[in-house]
Design a protein around this motif. Structure first.
Motif, PDB file in Angstrom:
ATOM      1  N   PHE A 203      87.420 -11.072  90.516  1.00 20.48           N
ATOM      2  CA  PHE A 203      86.258 -11.819  90.040  1.00 20.48           C
ATOM      3  C   PHE A 203      86.699 -13.107  89.343  1.00 20.48           C
ATOM      4  O   PHE A 203      86.120 -14.178  89.564  1.00 20.48           O
ATOM      5  N   LEU A 204      87.743 -13.017  88.515  1.00 21.50           N
ATOM      6  CA  LEU A 204      88.259 -14.203  87.823  1.00 21.50           C
ATOM      7  C   LEU A 204      88.766 -15.223  88.821  1.00 21.50           C
ATOM      8  O   LEU A 204      88.485 -16.428  88.700  1.00 21.50           O
ATOM      9  N   GLU A 205      89.505 -14.775  89.824  1.00 20.32           N
ATOM     10  CA  GLU A 205      90.004 -15.691  90.851  1.00 20.32           C
ATOM     11  C   GLU A 205      88.855 -16.387  91.569  1.00 20.32           C
ATOM     12  O   GLU A 205      88.935 -17.578  91.884  1.00 20.32           O
ATOM     13  N   ASP A 206      87.776 -15.648  91.814  1.00 24.41           N
ATOM     14  CA  ASP A 206      86.642 -16.218  92.541  1.00 24.41           C
ATOM     15  C   ASP A 206      85.907 -17.269  91.714  1.00 24.41           C
ATOM     16  O   ASP A 206      85.574 -18.343  92.223  1.00 24.41           O
ATOM     17  N   GLU A 217      78.343 -16.480  91.142  1.00 27.69           N
ATOM     18  CA  GLU A 217      77.373 -17.364  90.501  1.00 27.69           C
ATOM     19  C   GLU A 217      76.123 -16.625  90.048  1.00 27.69           C
ATOM     20  O   GLU A 217      75.380 -17.117  89.213  1.00 27.69           O
ATOM     21  N   LYS A 218      75.896 -15.436  90.622  1.00 25.25           N
ATOM     22  CA  LYS A 218      74.688 -14.682  90.260  1.00 25.25           C
ATOM     23  C   LYS A 218      74.899 -13.726  89.096  1.00 25.25           C
ATOM     24  O   LYS A 218      73.965 -13.080  88.621  1.00 25.25           O
ATOM     25  N   ILE A 219      76.138 -13.587  88.619  1.00 28.71           N
ATOM     26  CA  ILE A 219      76.433 -12.575  87.597  1.00 28.71           C
ATOM     27  C   ILE A 219      76.110 -13.108  86.204  1.00 28.71           C
ATOM     28  O   ILE A 219      76.585 -14.167  85.796  1.00 28.71           O
ATOM     29  N   ASN A 220      75.331 -12.330  85.470  1.00 28.05           N
ATOM     30  CA  ASN A 220      74.985 -12.663  84.090  1.00 28.05           C
ATOM     31  C   ASN A 220      75.933 -11.979  83.101  1.00 28.05           C
ATOM     32  O   ASN A 220      76.372 -12.580  82.126  1.00 28.05           O
ATOM     33  N   SER A 221      76.256 -10.698  83.371  1.00 27.00           N
ATOM     34  CA  SER A 221      77.174  -9.953  82.504  1.00 27.00           C
ATOM     35  C   SER A 221      77.809  -8.822  83.287  1.00 27.00           C
ATOM     36  O   SER A 221      77.301  -8.404  84.337  1.00 27.00           O
ATOM     37  N   ILE A 222      78.924  -8.333  82.759  1.00 24.10           N
ATOM     38  CA  ILE A 222      79.608  -7.176  83.326  1.00 24.10           C
ATOM     39  C   ILE A 222      79.676  -6.114  82.231  1.00 24.10           C
ATOM     40  O   ILE A 222      80.187  -6.383  81.139  1.00 24.10           O
ATOM     41  N   ASN A 223      79.151  -4.937  82.512  1.00 19.61           N
ATOM     42  CA  ASN A 223      79.060  -3.870  81.510  1.00 19.61           C
ATOM     43  C   ASN A 223      79.844  -2.656  81.998  1.00 19.61           C
ATOM     44  O   ASN A 223      79.524  -2.095  83.050  1.00 19.61           O
ATOM     45  N   ILE A 224      80.856  -2.256  81.229  1.00 18.44           N
ATOM     46  CA  ILE A 224      81.761  -1.192  81.653  1.00 18.44           C
ATOM     47  C   ILE A 224      81.666  -0.019  80.678  1.00 18.44           C
ATOM     48  O   ILE A 224      81.986  -0.151  79.492  1.00 18.44           O
ATOM     49  N   TYR A 225      81.220   1.126  81.185  1.00 13.99           N
ATOM     50  CA  TYR A 225      81.141   2.361  80.408  1.00 13.99           C
ATOM     51  C   TYR A 225      82.284   3.256  80.876  1.00 13.99           C
ATOM     52  O   TYR A 225      82.357   3.597  82.058  1.00 13.99           O
ATOM     53  N   TYR A 226      83.160   3.652  79.969  1.00 16.78           N
ATOM     54  CA  TYR A 226      84.383   4.295  80.415  1.00 16.78           C
ATOM     55  C   TYR A 226      84.897   5.329  79.408  1.00 16.78           C
ATOM     56  O   TYR A 226      84.529   5.328  78.237  1.00 16.78           O
ATOM     57  N   PHE A 227      85.760   6.188  79.937  1.00 12.80           N
ATOM     58  CA  PHE A 227      86.551   7.089  79.104  1.00 12.80           C
ATOM     59  C   PHE A 227      88.012   6.744  79.364  1.00 12.80           C
ATOM     60  O   PHE A 227      88.475   6.810  80.505  1.00 12.80           O
ATOM     61  N   ARG A 228      88.739   6.355  78.320  1.00 13.71           N
ATOM     62  CA  ARG A 228      90.095   5.841  78.503  1.00 13.71           C
ATOM     63  C   ARG A 228      91.094   6.970  78.781  1.00 13.71           C
ATOM     64  O   ARG A 228      91.243   7.889  78.001  1.00 13.71           O
ATOM     65  N   GLU A 229      91.803   6.845  79.909  1.00 18.60           N
ATOM     66  CA  GLU A 229      92.837   7.815  80.253  1.00 18.60           C
ATOM     67  C   GLU A 229      94.188   7.150  80.515  1.00 18.60           C
ATOM     68  O   GLU A 229      95.222   7.802  80.390  1.00 18.60           O
ATOM     69  N   ASP A 230      94.162   5.886  80.887  1.00 15.51           N
ATOM     70  CA  ASP A 230      95.402   5.186  81.215  1.00 15.51           C
ATOM     71  C   ASP A 230      95.496   3.917  80.377  1.00 15.51           C
ATOM     72  O   ASP A 230      94.682   3.002  80.519  1.00 15.51           O
ATOM     73  N   GLU A 231      96.486   3.860  79.484  1.00 14.27           N
ATOM     74  CA  GLU A 231      96.584   2.740  78.549  1.00 14.27           C
ATOM     75  C   GLU A 231      96.909   1.434  79.256  1.00 14.27           C
ATOM     76  O   GLU A 231      96.404   0.370  78.877  1.00 14.27           O
ATOM     77  N   ALA A 232      97.762   1.485  80.285  1.00 14.03           N
ATOM     78  CA  ALA A 232      98.117   0.260  81.017  1.00 14.03           C
ATOM     79  C   ALA A 232      96.887  -0.337  81.702  1.00 14.03           C
ATOM     80  O   ALA A 232      96.664  -1.558  81.665  1.00 14.03           O
ATOM     81  N   GLU A 233      96.076   0.520  82.317  1.00 13.56           N
ATOM     82  CA  GLU A 233      94.848   0.046  82.961  1.00 13.56           C
ATOM     83  C   GLU A 233      93.896  -0.547  81.918  1.00 13.56           C
ATOM     84  O   GLU A 233      93.289  -1.602  82.138  1.00 13.56           O
ATOM     85  N   TYR A 234      93.794   0.102  80.780  1.00 20.64           N
ATOM     86  CA  TYR A 234      92.924  -0.388  79.715  1.00 20.64           C
ATOM     87  C   TYR A 234      93.354  -1.772  79.237  1.00 20.64           C
ATOM     88  O   TYR A 234      92.522  -2.659  79.040  1.00 20.64           O
ATOM     89  N   GLN A 235      94.658  -1.987  79.062  1.00 24.52           N
ATOM     90  CA  GLN A 235      95.160  -3.286  78.616  1.00 24.52           C
ATOM     91  C   GLN A 235      94.887  -4.370  79.653  1.00 24.52           C
ATOM     92  O   GLN A 235      94.568  -5.509  79.298  1.00 24.52           O
ATOM     93  N   MET A 236      94.977  -4.031  80.935  1.00 28.85           N
ATOM     94  CA  MET A 236      94.663  -5.008  81.989  1.00 28.85           C
ATOM     95  C   MET A 236      93.177  -5.351  81.995  1.00 28.85           C
ATOM     96  O   MET A 236      92.793  -6.499  82.256  1.00 28.85           O
ATOM     97  N   VAL A 237      92.345  -4.356  81.694  1.00 32.02           N
ATOM     98  CA  VAL A 237      90.899  -4.618  81.593  1.00 32.02           C
ATOM     99  C   VAL A 237      90.607  -5.539  80.404  1.00 32.02           C
ATOM    100  O   VAL A 237      89.820  -6.487  80.520  1.00 32.02           O
TER     101      VAL A 237
END
Length: 371
Positions: A203-206, A217-237
């Motif tokens: 999305f950032l690249e686009d 161009e149509k996106i107003n917000s991105i809402n992420i509901y999550y349960f953290r299991e992987d710290e590396a993935e969380y840091q990338m998010v």
């Protein structure tokens, strides 16, 4: 964990992840849906292994088998220590396994060494299992049944769609706001194979492209509901969130460990919702069913039987994995929800799946439970 009397004529029903979807994801949702149905009412004692160490699982197993003397089991995993002991320790029992996608090729690649050791051990001792157990399996695809049949003697197999509840939806669609900007919704465990950080990267690249897609161009917000299991993935998010907010001014909202009711409450306040399911593979997907009540049909990157059904009904959109909508010239990627169709679909699935489960479990566990 229930505290009803342990008797040999009841089913011991065991969930590795419990039945709280905010903690256990799709498998916990499947267990919760079974609990809400009448399928096991009065005939099963339910036990959760959520949060139990290997040692505590061993103690629980010994108590249930040798003190409570259960001889009929339904387990929601093949790879848990409890399930492996159930198969490998010799005593006569009937066992029904719900693998919930963990025996699919892609899932087997996760923690591969441990899984190879586990199923290799079962294969070596399969002669002993055959002498003492009647093992059956209920999955959402033939791939898992075939895999299990190759390593252990299987009594009965069934390929069933996951049980569907009338209480599945997170929320109901509102009138679409005139500004038509979209609020994207992600609901998933924070692990690499759910693809959230990968989506944010694309999305950032686009949006930084000289000619961003109409999707971005149509996106107003991105809402992420999550349960953290992987710290590396969380840091990338977190990294993707910061860059998108700083460079594009689009809010990326993170909500961690919310209960289902809290998620529903928050979603009801958001307009113009569209779910984006960024997983590369899913055996089923309760998150897909739950998001059918948003203002726009969900968009998915994976394919399975549920996706195929919903596509035929015009209730979801299947894109190519790793490709944003519009970037592949996909027509109609923004499609308002027909809620009458959603209700009709869920009602049919609820009735049909309940009948199927009762029928197959009767064959696998015996008429004594399902008269």
């Amino acid at each position: 964990m229930t505290h009803s009397a342990c008797v040999e004529k009841k089913i011991c029903w065991v969930s590795v992840v419990g039945h709280d979807p905010s903690v256990g994801g799709g498998v916990a949702t499947a267990v919760q849906t079974l609990k809400e149905s009448d399928i096991f009412t009065g005939i099963a004692d339910y036990y959760s292994l959520s949060g139990l160490s290997v040692f505590k699982q061993i103690l629980l197993f010994l108590r249930l088998v040798y003190i409570c003397r259960y001889r009929y089991f339904v387990v929601h995993s093949f790879f848990s220590p409890f399930s492996l002991m159930l198969l490998l320790i010799p005593f006569k029992a009937r066992v029904v396994i719900f693998p919930h996608g963990e025996l699919k090729k892609e899932a087997l690649e996760i923690s591969r060494k441990k899984k190879v050791f586990a199923y290799s051990t079962v294969r070596v001792l399969s002669f002993l299992i055959k002498l003492t157990k009647k093992v059956s399996v209920i999955s959402s695809g033939k791939e898992e049944n075939n895999f299990l049949s190759d390593i252990v003697s299987i009594n009965l197999t069934a390929v069933l769609p996951d049980l569907v509840s009338n209480k599945t939806l997170f929320t109901f669609p509102r009138a679409i706001s005139s500004n038509e900007k979209i609020n994207l919704i992600f609901i998933a465990r924070m692990v690499p194979n759910k693809g959230i950080s990968f989506f944010l990267k694309l999305f950032l690249e686009d949006i930084l492209n000289e000619k961003p897609s109409s999707f971005s161009e149509k996106i107003n917000s991105i809402n992420i509901y999550y349960f953290r299991e992987d710290e590396a993935e969380y840091q990338m998010v977190l990294d993707g969130k910061e860059k998108i907010e700083n460079k594009a001014g689009i809010r990326v909202n993170l909500y961690e460990n919310l209960s289902r009711d809290n998620i529903k409450s928050r979603l009801q306040q958001i307009e113009n919702k569209m779910a984006f399911l960024s997983s590369q593979f899913e055996s089923f997907s309760y998150a897909l069913l739950e998001s059918l009540g948003f203002e726009y049909c969900p968009y998915v990157w994976f394919e399975n039987e549920l996706v195929q059904e919903l596509e035929l009904e015009g209730l979801c959109i299947k894109g190519s994995y790793g490709v944003l909508p519009d970037s592949e010239n996909l027509d109609g990627w923004l499609m308002p929800t027909d809620f009458n169709q959603v209700k009709a679909f869920l009602l049919r699935k609820n009735l049909s799946t309940t009948i199927l489960y009762k029928s197959e479990l009767r064959k696998m566990l015996g008429d004594v439970f399902f008269n």
